[in-house]
Write an enzyme that holds these catalytic residues in place. Sequence first.
Site, short mmCIF file in Angstrom:
data_model
loop_
_atom_site.label_atom_id
_atom_site.label_comp_id
_atom_site.label_asym_id
_atom_site.label_seq_id
_atom_site.Cartn_x
_atom_site.Cartn_y
_atom_site.Cartn_z
N VAL A 15 0.94 -1.32 -0.05
CA VAL A 15 0.13 0.02 -0.08
C VAL A 15 0.85 1.11 -0.18
CG1 VAL A 15 -1.83 1.12 1.12
CG2 VAL A 15 -1.73 -1.08 1.18
N ALA A 44 8.83 5.60 6.69
CA ALA A 44 9.51 4.77 7.43
C ALA A 44 9.38 3.23 7.26
CB ALA A 44 8.87 4.82 9.04
N LYS A 106 -6.58 -2.30 9.49
CA LYS A 106 -8.03 -2.97 9.96
C LYS A 106 -7.68 -3.58 11.27
CE LYS A 106 -7.17 -6.69 7.12
NZ LYS A 106 -6.69 -6.65 5.92
N ILE A 137 -12.86 0.28 -2.18
CA ILE A 137 -14.47 0.56 -2.27
C ILE A 137 -14.84 1.82 -1.19
CG2 ILE A 137 -16.68 -0.26 -2.24
CD1 ILE A 137 -15.54 -2.96 -2.39
N GLY A 188 -1.35 -17.09 -5.96
CA GLY A 188 -1.33 -15.77 -5.13
C GLY A 188 -2.50 -15.23 -4.67
N LYS A 206 -13.30 -6.48 9.74
CA LYS A 206 -13.64 -5.51 9.11
C LYS A 206 -15.33 -5.49 9.32
CE LYS A 206 -10.81 -6.67 5.04
NZ LYS A 206 -10.42 -7.31 4.04
N GLY A 303 -5.29 -5.01 -2.62
CA GLY A 303 -4.43 -4.63 -3.64
C GLY A 303 -3.89 -3.35 -3.37
N1 LIG Z 1 -2.41 -5.06 1.17
C1 LIG Z 1 -3.62 -4.91 0.85
O1 LIG Z 1 -4.36 -5.07 0.05
C2 LIG Z 1 -4.52 -3.92 1.85
C3 LIG Z 1 -5.79 -3.74 1.77
C4 LIG Z 1 -6.69 -3.03 2.78
C5 LIG Z 1 -5.83 -2.70 4.01
N2 LIG Z 1 -4.31 -3.08 4.16
C6 LIG Z 1 -3.83 -2.36 5.32
O2 LIG Z 1 -2.60 -1.71 4.98
C7 LIG Z 1 -1.68 -1.94 5.96
C8 LIG Z 1 -0.29 -2.19 4.93
O3 LIG Z 1 -0.54 -3.28 4.25
P1 LIG Z 1 0.67 -3.87 3.26
O4 LIG Z 1 0.21 -4.95 2.53
O5 LIG Z 1 0.89 -2.66 2.50
O6 LIG Z 1 1.90 -4.43 4.36
P2 LIG Z 1 3.08 -4.93 3.78
O7 LIG Z 1 3.45 -4.92 2.22
O8 LIG Z 1 3.60 -5.90 4.90
O9 LIG Z 1 4.00 -3.43 4.31
C9 LIG Z 1 4.37 -3.13 5.47
C10 LIG Z 1 5.25 -2.06 5.57
O10 LIG Z 1 5.45 -1.32 7.01
C11 LIG Z 1 6.92 -1.27 7.09
N3 LIG Z 1 6.85 -1.71 8.53
C12 LIG Z 1 6.32 -2.74 9.31
N4 LIG Z 1 6.66 -2.69 10.70
C13 LIG Z 1 7.50 -1.43 10.78
C14 LIG Z 1 7.91 -1.12 11.95
N5 LIG Z 1 7.87 -1.40 13.06
N6 LIG Z 1 8.87 0.03 11.50
C15 LIG Z 1 8.82 0.72 10.27
N7 LIG Z 1 8.40 0.18 9.47
C16 LIG Z 1 7.75 -0.95 9.44
C17 LIG Z 1 7.43 -2.66 6.29
O11 LIG Z 1 8.92 -2.20 5.98
P3 LIG Z 1 9.78 -3.29 5.20
O12 LIG Z 1 9.26 -3.05 3.78
O13 LIG Z 1 11.40 -2.65 5.63
O14 LIG Z 1 9.37 -4.63 5.50
C18 LIG Z 1 6.82 -2.35 5.15
O15 LIG Z 1 7.38 -1.28 4.25
C19 LIG Z 1 -1.93 -2.96 6.77
O16 LIG Z 1 -2.60 -2.42 7.98
C20 LIG Z 1 -3.01 -3.78 5.97
O17 LIG Z 1 -4.06 -4.47 6.70
C21 LIG Z 1 -3.62 -3.60 3.14
#
Ligand SMILES: NC(=O)c1ccc[n+]([C@@H]2O[C@H](COP(=O)([O-])OP(=O)(O)OC[C@H]3O[C@@H](n4cnc5c(N)ncnc54)[C@H](OP(=O)(O)O)[C@@H]3O)[C@@H](O)[C@H]2O)c1
Length: 429
Positions: A15, A44, A106, A137, A188, A206, A303
């Site tokens: 994201v 960060a 979430k 959405i 995936g 949710k 996504g």
């Molecule tokens: N992916 C989706 O489709 C989606 C949809 C709706 C909501 N969300 C929500 O959006 C959020 C992010 O999701 P994502 O899929 O983008 O997760 P992700 O790909 O795992 O990315 C998490 C990011 O946060 C960084 N991070 C984690 N812990 C940290 C810490 N303690 N200090 C500094 N940086 C930290 C990670 O660093 P590194 O890159 O160095 O590991 C990474 O860049 C979550 O809350 C998720 O529930 C995601």
Amino acid sequence: VGDGLRVGVLGCGNVGAALCRLVVDHADIIQARAGTALDVVAVAVRDIGRTRDVPVAADVFTMDPAAVVQDPTVDIVVEVMGGIEPARSLILDALAAGKPVVTANKELLASHATELLAAAEATGVDLLFEASVGGGIPLIRPLRESLAGDRIRRVLGIVNGTTNFILTRMTEDGSPFGEVLADAQRLGYAEADPTADVGGHDAAAKAAILASIAFGAQVVAEDVAREGIAGVTADDIASARELGYVVKLLAVAEEEGGAVAVRVHPAMVPVSHPLASVRDSFNAIFIEGAAVGQLMLYGRGAGGGPTASAVLGDLIDAARNLRGGSRGATIGTLVRKPVRPLDELHSRFYIAMDVADRPNVLSQIAGVFGRHEVSIESVFQKGLGDEARLNIVTHTAHEREMRAVLAEVRELDVVDRVQSVIRVIGDDG
Ligand SMILES: NC(=O)c1ccc[n+]([C@@H]2O[C@H](COP(=O)([O-])OP(=O)(O)OC[C@H]3O[C@@H](n4cnc5c(N)ncnc54)[C@H](OP(=O)(O)O)[C@@H]3O)[C@@H](O)[C@H]2O)c1
């Protein structure tokens, strides 16, 4: 970096990276709609050594998220790192410092919404979380703003793309759950550890957020009665089809007489219902309001791109408000409302059981239903050698009574096993 508002982003994964790209690609519409440019001045991450495909200068990255929040030149904080801590403390610190916060988290909202919203109220800054449910959405804002004048009675949602993909493949290919899950993992569409999705935990988080927003109530994930899809068989799906239904994993939030009820479970949905046509990894939220009637919001529930679109929408809102010295619409402070336990809820039920194929079996089983005043709407029986598969659909019954019926039926000599119990959502929506 120009003279736009300065944005600190916590997290640069799916994201966060998509957001950083959108902020650059959509700079023109950001300027037009926010009345200011947005500059990402700090990002960060956990691992600063990783190469990332984002249009952000290398010196903007840091491994110290607290420093981003505390940086006096950062105007707005976006939290897209996930998890409870340190995300919770970072958001509270940002709000305490008077900085608007946009989050997609979430898990955090489903457990700490009351505390976070109270903190935003206390300092009078925006806390926006459109992306936390339904990814791309728009549904938090429609519930909070467009429908602010309505009394929401019920929200039915398909809010987990992985399980909807699996159920769609089971329905359209006739394949069993295990096979489809393995395929989904290979493609995936499902995680290596699918528990959060398949077990309904993600949908329950949710559902808690949806109930909080729709009813202004303090609802957390633990309040949500939850059942996943691992028990849904190819047979159930075939029976559903014969009866004119499709099986969906539904998040159901209702308010009645001042009490809320929130649950996640597989459900048979009439093929004529708008939710029945939500296929593959798409999500949809079906809302019933006292004045507005029924409406549905449909789209990509996850996504990087879709989720970042929702985050950027919030960011533009927060930026415009900050520039104008104002604050967006809020849902105020969440109030405590009684949460009705599952036992007190009612629905129709589909039950599949294997029974001995001999006379009087049906009357014994029907007797148990009758004693608990669970009335049977229809019965189908198919022979399977010296066994028979019995499919029963009930009229509306209480969960407690249904549970008692099942316990007693399982004790009958003529019943080999109760294979499935699936709730049936009515044709009335
Ligand atoms: N992916 C989706 O489709 C989606 C949809 C709706 C909501 N969300 C929500 O959006 C959020 C992010 O999701 P994502 O899929 O983008 O997760 P992700 O790909 O795992 O990315 C998490 C990011 O946060 C960084 N991070 C984690 N812990 C940290 C810490 N303690 N200090 C500094 N940086 C930290 C990670 O660093 P590194 O890159 O160095 O590991 C990474 O860049 C979550 O809350 C998720 O529930 C995601």
